[in-house]
Design an enzyme around this catalytic site. Structure first.
Site, mmCIF file in Angstrom:
data_model
loop_
_atom_site.group_PDB
_atom_site.id
_atom_site.type_symbol
_atom_site.label_atom_id
_atom_site.label_comp_id
_atom_site.label_asym_id
_atom_site.label_seq_id
_atom_site.Cartn_x
_atom_site.Cartn_y
_atom_site.Cartn_z
ATOM 1 N N HIS A 167 0.727 -1.059 0.016
ATOM 2 C CA HIS A 167 0.082 0.045 0.026
ATOM 3 C C HIS A 167 1.004 1.157 0.114
ATOM 4 C CE1 HIS A 167 0.916 1.065 4.407
ATOM 5 N NE2 HIS A 167 0.806 -0.368 4.402
ATOM 6 N N GLU A 178 -2.177 -7.128 7.887
ATOM 7 C CA GLU A 178 -0.723 -6.880 8.326
ATOM 8 C C GLU A 178 -0.966 -7.713 9.761
ATOM 9 O OE1 GLU A 178 2.018 -6.864 8.302
ATOM 10 O OE2 GLU A 178 2.557 -4.708 7.811
#
Length: 224
Positions: A27, A101
């Site tokens: 990202h 994550e």
């Protein structure tokens, strides 16, 4: 956009069958990444620069062509990056919880120095072992089990296809570790910039081939 079958790598690696090609995209920038703070299950949005990084990555992936699916972590920073890719490729975004994550627990939002000062003994053990978790968080070994299961499911769901996987630094490192059949030290030695692109092929016979790591040629300006 029509689907594609990745080709070429099998001739060099000796693997059999068409691989599933994973375009592993980290990202873009968030406020926490600007300040070098641990960002696990927290959900900050992309900064303006992060949006520009995502747009650059989307253009790069669109130029490659032949993408069959866009998968993403459920966290906002990843979904925003994936949506930029979807806008270019014309594909829907599919959320995969397994791509989230690592949970940094009580270290969420802290810098390296702050976490070390807060829990010096645990921090030292965490740096030396993937089995050690931050207080209230998830170890890299635990994350590895989750990510490996998700990676296997993606390959099973998209045999011989090209898939964009938008995720975070730890899951991407874990997928590369699996592809390279390497030890856990790669998690500490491999650097992945924001909005970087890695490419790994996974073959139906169980083999794998890493074709690209930490490419930021599409990122405007300094990738850090």
């Amino acid at each position: 956009m029509t689907g594609s079958t990745p080709s070429g790598s099998a001739a060099w690696t000796g693997q059999k069958g068409a691989p599933t090609r994973l375009l592993l995209l980290r990202h873009g920038q968030t406020p926490l990444s600007v300040e070098k703070r641990y960002s696990g299950l927290g959900d900050p949005a992309l900064t303006e620069r992060g949006e520009a990084q995502a747009a650059g990555a989307a253009e790069r992936i669109g130029a490659l062509g032949g993408v069959d699916a866009v998968l993403t972590s459920p966290l906002l920073r990843a979904r925003q990056t994936a949506e930029a890719v979807a806008a270019v490729t014309g594909l829907p975004v599919e959320v995969r919880d397994g791509l989230i994550e690592t949970d940094f627990g009580e270290w969420e939002g802290l810098t390296f120095v702050e976490a070390r000062e807060r829990d010096p003994e645990v921090f030292a053990r965490w740096l030396g072992s993937t089995e050690v978790a931050p207080p209230g968080g998830e170890s890299f070994a635990e994350a590895g089990v989750r990510v490996a299961a998700e990676r296997a499911k993606i390959v099973a769901d998209f045999p011989g296809r090209t898939v964009v996987v938008v995720s975070h630094v730890t899951p991407i490192k874990l997928i590369l570790q699996e592809a390279l059949a390497s030890g856990s030290s790669i998690l500490y030695r491999l650097h992945l910039d924001l909005a970087s692109l890695c490419i790994a092929d996974f073959f139906p016979d169980g083999g794998a081939s890493v074709r690209l790591v930490n490419d930021t040629s599409h990122v405007p300006g300094d990738p850090s």
